[in-house]
Design an enzyme around this catalytic site. Structure first.
Site, PDB file in Angstrom:
ATOM      1  N   LYS B  75      -0.144  14.250  13.194  1.00 46.05           N
ATOM      2  CA  LYS B  75       0.264  14.061  11.800  1.00 46.05           C
ATOM      3  C   LYS B  75       0.573  15.431  11.203  1.00 46.05           C
ATOM      4  O   LYS B  75      -0.164  16.402  11.449  1.00 46.05           O
ATOM      5  CB  LYS B  75      -0.882  13.390  11.033  1.00 46.05           C
ATOM      6  N   SER B 150      -1.392   6.638   5.059  1.00 40.99           N
ATOM      7  CA  SER B 150      -0.399   7.678   5.059  1.00 40.99           C
ATOM      8  C   SER B 150      -0.030   8.203   6.443  1.00 40.99           C
ATOM      9  O   SER B 150       0.948   8.933   6.574  1.00 40.99           O
ATOM     10  CB  SER B 150      -0.908   8.853   4.217  1.00 40.99           C
ATOM     11  N   SER B 174      -6.080   5.761   5.645  1.00 38.09           N
ATOM     12  CA  SER B 174      -4.788   6.233   6.165  1.00 38.09           C
ATOM     13  C   SER B 174      -4.655   6.255   7.678  1.00 38.09           C
ATOM     14  O   SER B 174      -3.565   6.486   8.194  1.00 38.09           O
ATOM     15  CB  SER B 174      -4.486   7.633   5.621  1.00 38.09           C
TER      16      SER B 174
END
Lengths: 95, 484, 479
Positions: B75, B150, B174
C-alpha cells in the site's frame, strides 16, 4: 447540530485550509451531518469512565541518550520545495 | 493442498525450482499491465522489480528467507527508501521517501520481491477506494463496483491475481473491508503488534499494518515476518511473536465462539446475515461451542471513531504544510497564503472534511463534549471486549453490512459511507486483532465474515480461519479470468 | 514607597544538556551549519515517530528533587497545535495535564532577606527551530537544527515582588541547573530563556491585577530592566486612568522599553490533546531513588554547610558558595590556607577582580586554587605580609608559578632576623630626632611615619607586627 459559516471559516483557518465560498457551504452541510451522527455517542452514559487514549495499557519505553542520526541534509532536502544554503525558505514572515 | 495462486503455492514452486523468482516477478508485472484498467497500482518500477527478483535467484538455497522470491504489493502509505510514496495524495505526488518503513525492511530481509505501490484512499481516509488523487480503483469481481478501502489497490491487486499477497493498513477497517469486498482474507493485528515506523500516519492510536492474501495460511507466513517489537515506535509492543504457521493446525474442538447479537441489530443485508449464520454452523460442526456475548456499546463505535480518528488526523496532517516537502502552491504571496493554498490544493475533499471535523472536535468548547466523551466511549467498548474474551476465545461478526457497492453510489453522502465501517471500527477502538475471511457469495460478489480476538490473539484467529478454510471453499472463489 | 505593589511570575525555559534530542537520536549541539542536525524525526517527515530520551527524564527528576517538588508517578505528553515555519510537525510535543514535576519551591536571598518562591510546575517540551528573517530579501530562512532540543519549562508562582527578587530567583535557578549538570545555562546561546508575567496592584489589594507577559529575556540585566520599565509603564497607565491589557510584550534592549507584540495569542486555539504516538511515562520510586543518590550538593545546602563548617558569615557563604565551581575553588584553597575568612576575602576580592577584568570563569582562573591556598598560608604563617602577598599574586597572574618559588626567587620573605630589624629601627630613630621628639611629646600618630621609613629600608619585607612592637619599645622606652 448547527454550524454556521463563521465557525467553518474559523476552523478552516485554524487548520490552514483555504476554502472558497462554495466549498465552505458544502462543508457546513457535511459537518452538520457528521456531528449529527456523532450525537448518538454523546448520549452514551460515561459518568466515572476515564478517557482511553491508547487501546493497550502500556508505558513509554525510554531511549538511551546516544546520537544515532548522521547528517542527511542533502537527502532530506532533495525534494524540498525551496531551499538555499541549507535553509528551508518561505515568504518573509513579518514579526 | 495449497491452491496455485496462493503465497504458499508459489513458495512451493519457487522451492522446487519449477519457476524462478524472476519468472514469477515477470508474470506478475504482465498481469499488472493487463489489469491496468483496475487502477490498482500507483507506482511500479518494472526494471527494479526484475533486478531484485534476479538477485533473489542468485541467493544460495541455505540463505533464503521465509518469503524468498515471493511477490508482494505494498500500500502506498508505507515509505520505501528512494521510492515515490504518495499516500494517494497530490500532496506527496512527487515525494520520494528517504527511508523505508519497518515492515518494508522486514519483508525485504525475508526475501520478498516488492512489486510496487498500490492505490489507496488518500491518507487512508475512505471505505471505497474512490478518494485517491490517482483515481478510483475498481473491483476485479465487477469493475463497476468499488473494491473497498482504504487499502483498495492492495485488495484489487491480489483479487486480480497480480500478486499473491499485499500489505495494507487498517485504521477503521481498511484491510478487512476491502478484503471482504474482494474475496480475500485480511488481518488487522493487535495495536502495537506491527511497528508503525515509516507508515504515514492517519490516526496514530488506531492505525495498524497487516497482510491481505487468499488464505489464513498465507497471512500466517506474512504476519510472522512483519510482527515484532521495533524501538523506533513507542507504541510497538515487546511481546513474543507466536509461530503463526505452526498454530494453524491446532484443534478447533472445544473453542468457544461468541456471537454479538447487539451488533447484528445494525443494518445488515440478508445474505450477510446468512453468511454469518452458516459460518457459525461450520464452526459448530468443527466442534466449537457458540455463546451469546454482550457488546452493548459497540454500536456507538462509528460516532466515537469519527471523532477520534479525525481529531488525530487533523494534527498528524499538519506537517503537510508545503515548507519542507510535498506540494507547495505556486508563488505564495505570504506565509498564510502558502499554507492555505498548498493545503487546499494538496488535499482532496474527504481529507479536508476530516481535518475540519477533527479541528472542530479538538477546539475550545468542544474538546470535552466530543473528544473526551469519545475516549470514554472507547474505554467502554474496549472493556466490553475484554470482558467478553473472559468467556469466549473469539467473536464472530459480519465484516461489512453488504457486498461491494457501485462506484459513485455513496460519494455524496459521507455519513452513509462512514456507516460501512460499523462492524470493523470496534476492533480498532479496542486495539484487538480481527480477521476477515470469505464466507459466501451474493450476486457474483464475495461476502466476508470477521473473527475478533483478544489482544495478541492472532494465532487463535489464524487457527480458526484456517480450520474454516479447510472445511469450506469460499476462499477458492476467483473473479472470472483469474487463476485459482 | 510607591502605593503600588509589583507581582511577578517567571516562566523559564532551560535547554537540557543531553547528547541527543528529546525524541530523536540527532545530536543536541549548538552552532552547526543549517539543518545538518535535523533528523527525519526533527523535520517531521511523513511516517516518523518520537521516542523519549531517558536522560531527559532523569534530568527533569534531578530538578524536581532540587526544588523539593511533587513528582507525578505517571506523566504524559500532549500536542500543542499551531502553524509556524520553524515548528515542523505543525504541533509542539509538550505537556499540559500531568507535567513531570509538580509543585515545589525555591529559596532566594535578596539583601539580607531570605524568601521562598513557589514553583507551580516544570514540564518537558521540544524546542522549535529558528526562523531567520533578515538573511534573504523577501524570504524567511528556516533552520531546524534546534527543533527537538529538550526543554524544561519551569513555571513559578506569582511570588516575586520586585525586579531584584525576580533576578535573584533566576540566578538561583541558573546556579541550580548548572550544579545539577542538566544545562550549561548559557543565556547568550539561548540555553536559558525567561518570560516574565508582570502586574501591579494597589498595596494591600489581594486580587491580582491584569498581567502582561514579557517574552524572551535573555540576560539577568534585561530581566531587571524590562520589569522595571514595565512596572513604571503600568503605573503610568493606571494612574492616568487607563487599563492594562493582557498581552504579550517584547523587551527592546536598545531602547530599554517593552512594546506590544501583535497579539497573535487572541486567535490561538492550541487544541491540546494527549499525543497518541507517546505512551504515559511511569516515574517509579526506584527511578527517583536512583536519581536522588546521584544528586550533587545544592546551593542552599552548601551555603549552610559553609557557615557551619568554615564559620563564614551568611554574606561570605553566599558569595563563595554561589555556584559549584566557585565553591570547589574555595574548598581546595581553604584546605591549604587553613584560614576560611582570609580565603573568602581573597577569592571574592583579588581573584574576583582579576577574573572580572579578564572576563574569565573561575574554572579558567590563571591562579589555580592550590597556589592561592599556598599564598594565603604564607600570609598566615607570617612568611610574607598581605601587601607582599598582593605583589606575589600579581606575579602569579602575569607569569604563573608557585608562590614559594616566587617569594624565594625575588627575596620577598619577611625579615625574620630580629637583629637586622633592630639595627634598621635604630638607624631610622637616629636619623629622625625631630620626629622622635614630637612622638614622645604625644604625637603618637607618627608611629606610621617610622613604620614607613623602616619598611622602605627593608623593601617591604619587615613583619609589620614585629616592627610595630620594636618601634614602640624603642620610642616609648626613651632609649
Amino acid at each position: 447540530m448547527s454550524i454556521d459559516a463563521e465557525q467553518v471559516r474559523r476552523i478552516a483557518h485554524l487548520a490552514r485550509i483555504g476554502l472558497d465560498a462554495d466549498e465552505a457551504d458544502r462543508y457546513i452541510g457535511d459537518l452538520e451531518s457528521i456531528l449529527g451522527m456523532v450525537e448518538r455517542m454523546r448520549a452514551v452514559p460515561t459518568d466515572g469512565v476515564a478517557p482511553l487514549p491508547h487501546p493497550i495499557d502500556l508505558q513509554q519505553r525510554l531511549r538511551p541518550d546516544v546520537v544515532t542520526e548522521a547528517d542527511q541534509r542533502d537527502l532530506f532536502q532533495a525534494d524540498a520545495p525551496a531551499v538555499a544554503e541549507g535553509f528551508y525558505l518561505v515568504p518573509r514572515v513579518v514579526e | 493442498m495449497s491452491a496455485d495462486s496462493t503465497l504458499a503455492g508459489w513458495a512451493a514452486r519457487l522451492g522446487s525450482g519449477e519457476i524462478s523468482c524472476r519468472e514469477l516477478a515477470a508474470d506478475c508485472l504482465a498481469r499488472i499491465e493487463q489489469g491496468a484498467h483496475l487502477n490498482a497500482f500507483v507506482s511500479v518500477d518494472s526494471q527494479r522489480v526484475l533486478d531484485v527478483a534476479a538477485e533473489r535467484d542468485a541467493i544460495p538455497r541455505a540463505e533464503r528467507g521465509p518469503l524468498h522470491g515471493l511477490p508482494i504489493a505494498i500500500k502506498d502509505i508505507f515509505c520505501q527508501a528512494h521510492t515515490r510514496t504518495t499516500a494517494g495524495s497530490r500532496m506527496l505526488e512527487q515525494w520520494r521517501a528517504p527511508y523505508s518503513a519497518h515492515v518494508i525492511e522486514r519483508l525485504e530481509a525475508a526475501g520478498a520481491v516488492l512489486l510496487g505501490k498500490t492505490n489507496m484512499d488518500e491518507f487512508a481516509m475512505g471505505s471505497s477506494g474512490e478518494n485517491s488523487h490517482f483515481g478510483a480503483t475498481r473491483n476485479p469481481w465487477d469493475d463497476s463496483r468499488v473494491p473497498g478501502g482504504s487499502s483498495s489497490g492492495s485488495a484489487a491487486a491480489v483479487a486480480a491475481g497480480m500478486v499473491p499477497a499485499a500489505l495494507g493498513t487498517d485504521t477503521g477497517g481498511s484491510i478487512r473491508q476491502p478484503a471482504a469486498f474482494c474475496g480475500l482474507t485480511g488481518l488487522k493485528p493487535t495495536y502495537g503488534r506491527v511497528s508503525r515506523w515509516g507508515m504515514i500516519a492517519f490516526a496514530s492510536s488506531l492505525d495498524q499494518a497487516g497482510p491481505m492474501a487468499w488464505t489464513a495460511e498465507d497471512l500466517a507466513m506474512l504476519l510472522g515476518v512483519i510482527a515484532g517489537c521495533d524501538t523506533r515506535d513507542s507504541t510497538s509492543v515487546d511481546a513474543p511473536v507466536d509461530d503463526y504457521s505452526k498454530a494453524l493446525s491446532a484443534p478447533v474442538s472445544g473453542r468457544r465462539i461468541g456471537i454479538p447479537s447487539a451488533l447484528l441489530g445494525a443494518d445488515v443485508a440478508e445474505p450477510v446475515r446468512v453468511a454469518v449464520d452458516e459460518a457459525r454452523q461450520t464452526f459448530e460442526r468443527l466442534g466449537a461451542s457458540i455463546h451469546e456475548v454482550a457488546l452493548p456499546t459497540a454500536l456507538a463505535g462509528v460516532p466515537a471513531y469519527y471523532v477520534l480518528a479525525p481529531a488525530e488526523a487533523s494534527t498528524n496532517l499538519a506537517r503537510f504544510d508545503g515548507v519542507r516537502f510535498g506540494h507547495r502552491c505556486s508563488e505564495p504571496r505570504n506565509l498564510t497564503d502558502l499554507y492555505l493554498r498548498s493545503r487546499a490544493e494538496g488535499f482532496g475533499s474527504e481529507v479536508k472534511r476530516r481535518i475540519l471535523t477533527g479541528t472542530y472536535v479538538l477546539s475550545v468548547g468542544y474538546y470535552e463534549a466530543y473528544y473526551l466523551q469519545a475516549q470514554r466511549v472507547r474505554r467502554l467498548i474496549r472493556d466490553e471486549f475484554l470482558a467478553a474474551f473472559g468467556q469466549v476465545d473469539v467473536i464472530l461478526a459480519p465484516t461489512t453490512p453488504g457486498p461491494a457497492f457501485a462506484l459513485g453510489e455513496k460519494v455524496d453522502d459521507p455519513v452513509a459511507m462512514y456507516q460501512q465501517d460499523v462492524f470493523t471500527i470496534p476492533a480498532n477502538l479496542a486495539g484487538i486483532p480481527a480477521l476477515s475471511m470469505p464466507a459466501g457469495m451474493t450476486g457474483g460478489l464475495p461476502l466476508g465474515v470477521q473473527l475478533l480476538g483478544p489482544h495478541f490473539g492472532e494465532a487463535t484467529l489464524l487457527n480458526l480461519a484456517h480450520a474454516f478454510q479447510q472445511a469450506t471453499d469460499h476462499h477458492l472463489e476467483r473473479p472470472s479470468g483469474v487463476r485459482e | 514607597m510607591s502605593n503600588w505593589e509589583t507581582v511577578i511570575g517567571l516562566e523559564v525555559h532551560v535547554q537540557l544538556a543531553t547528547a541527543s534530542k528529546l525524541f530523536s537520536g540527532a545530536p543536541n549541539r549548538f552552532g552547526a551549519e543549517a539543518n545538518r542536525q535535523a533528523s527525519a524525526v526533527d523535520l517531521g517527515l511523513p511516517g516518523v515517530l518520537p521516542v523519549l530520551n531517558e536522560a531527559v527524564v532523569h534530568m527533569a527528576l534531578r530538578f524536581g528533587l532540587a526544588v523539593e517538588a511533587q513528582i507525578s508517578p505517571l506523566t504524559q505528553f500532549a500536542r500543542k497545535n499551531y502553524f509556524y515555519p520553524d515548528l515542523p510537525k505543525g504541533y509542539q510535543i509538550s505537556q499540559l495535564d500531568h507535567p513531570i514535576i509538580g509543585p515545589g519551591r525555591l529559596e532566594i536571598v535578596v539583601g539580607d532577606q531570605a524568601k521562598t518562591i513557589g514553583i507551580t510546575r516544570a514540564h518537558l517540551e521540544e524546542d522549535a527551530g529558528k526562523s531567520i528573517h533578515d538573511q534573504l530579501p523577501g524570504l524567511t530562512a528556516v533552520d531546524l537544527n534546534r527543533a527537538g532540543t529538550p526543554l524544561l519549562e519551569i513555571v513559578s508562582e506569582p511570588d516575586m515582588r520586585s525586579a531584584a527578587e525576580a533576578v535573584a530567583y533566576l540566578r538561583e535557578l541558573h546556579a541550580i541547573v548548572r550544579d545539577l549538570g542538566i544545562s550549561d545555562g548559557n543565556m547568550n546561546e539561548g540555553s536559558m530563556r525567561c518570560d516574565a508575567n508582570v502586574s501591579i496592584r494597589p498595596r494591600g489589594e489581594r486580587t491580582l491585577g491584569t498581567r502582561t507577559e514579557i517574552k524572551n529575556l535573555n540576560s539577568f540585566r534585561f530581566l531587571e530592566k524590562a520589569i522595571e520599565f514595565e512596572v513604571e509603564r503600568q503605573i503610568e497607565v493606571l494612574e492616568g486612568g487607563g487599563r492594562i491589557h493582557q498581552e504579550t510584550r517584547l523587551y527592546d534592549a536598545q531602547r530599554n522599553e517593552t512594546r506590544s507584540m501583535r497579539s497573535k495569542e487572541e486567535a490561538e486555539d492550541y487544541r491540546y490533546f494527549p499525543d497518541p504516538d507517546l505512551l504515559p511515562v511511569a516515574i517509579t520510586p526506584k527511578m527517583i531513588a536512583e536519581v536522588a543518590r546521584s544528586m550533587p550538593e545544592l546551593p542552599r545546602a552548601r551555603r549552610q554547610r559553609f557557615c557551619e563548617q568554615y564559620g563564614l558569615s551568611e554574606y561570605d557563604a553566599r558569595q563563595v558558595a554561589a555556584d559549584r565551581a566557585t565553591a570547589a575553588y574555595f574548598e581546595t584553597c581553604v584546605a591549604i590556607a587553613e584560614d576560611p575568612k582570609l580565603t573568602a576575602n581573597w577569592v571574592m576580592g583579588e581573584l574576583a577582580s582579576i577574573l572580572n577584568r579578564d572576563e574569565l570563569g573561575i574554572e579558567a582562573s590563571p591562579v589555580p586554587a592550590a597556589a592561592l591556598g599556598t599564598l594565603i598560608a604564607r600570609i598566615r604563617d607570617a612568611t610574607i605580609s598581605s601587601k607582599i602577598a598582593k605583589t606575589v599574586f600579581d606575579i602569579m597572574v602575569a607569569e604563573g608559578g608557585e608562590p614559594d618559588a616566587i617569594i624565594e626567587a625575588r627575596g620577598l620573605r619577611q625579615m625574620s632576623d630580629s637583629g637586622e630589624l633592630e639595627r634598621l629601627v635604630d638607624e631610622v630613630i637616629a636619623a629622625n630626632p625631630a620626629q622622635v621628639e614630637q612622638f614622645r611629646a604625644g604625637k603618637t600618630k607618627l608611629l606610621g611615619f617610622f613604620v614607613g621609613q623602616v619598611m622602605k629600608a627593608t623593601g617591604g619585607k619587615a613583619n609589620p607586627q614585629q616592627l610595630n612592637d620594636l618601634l614602640r619599645g624603642r620610642l616609648d622606652g626613651g632609649g
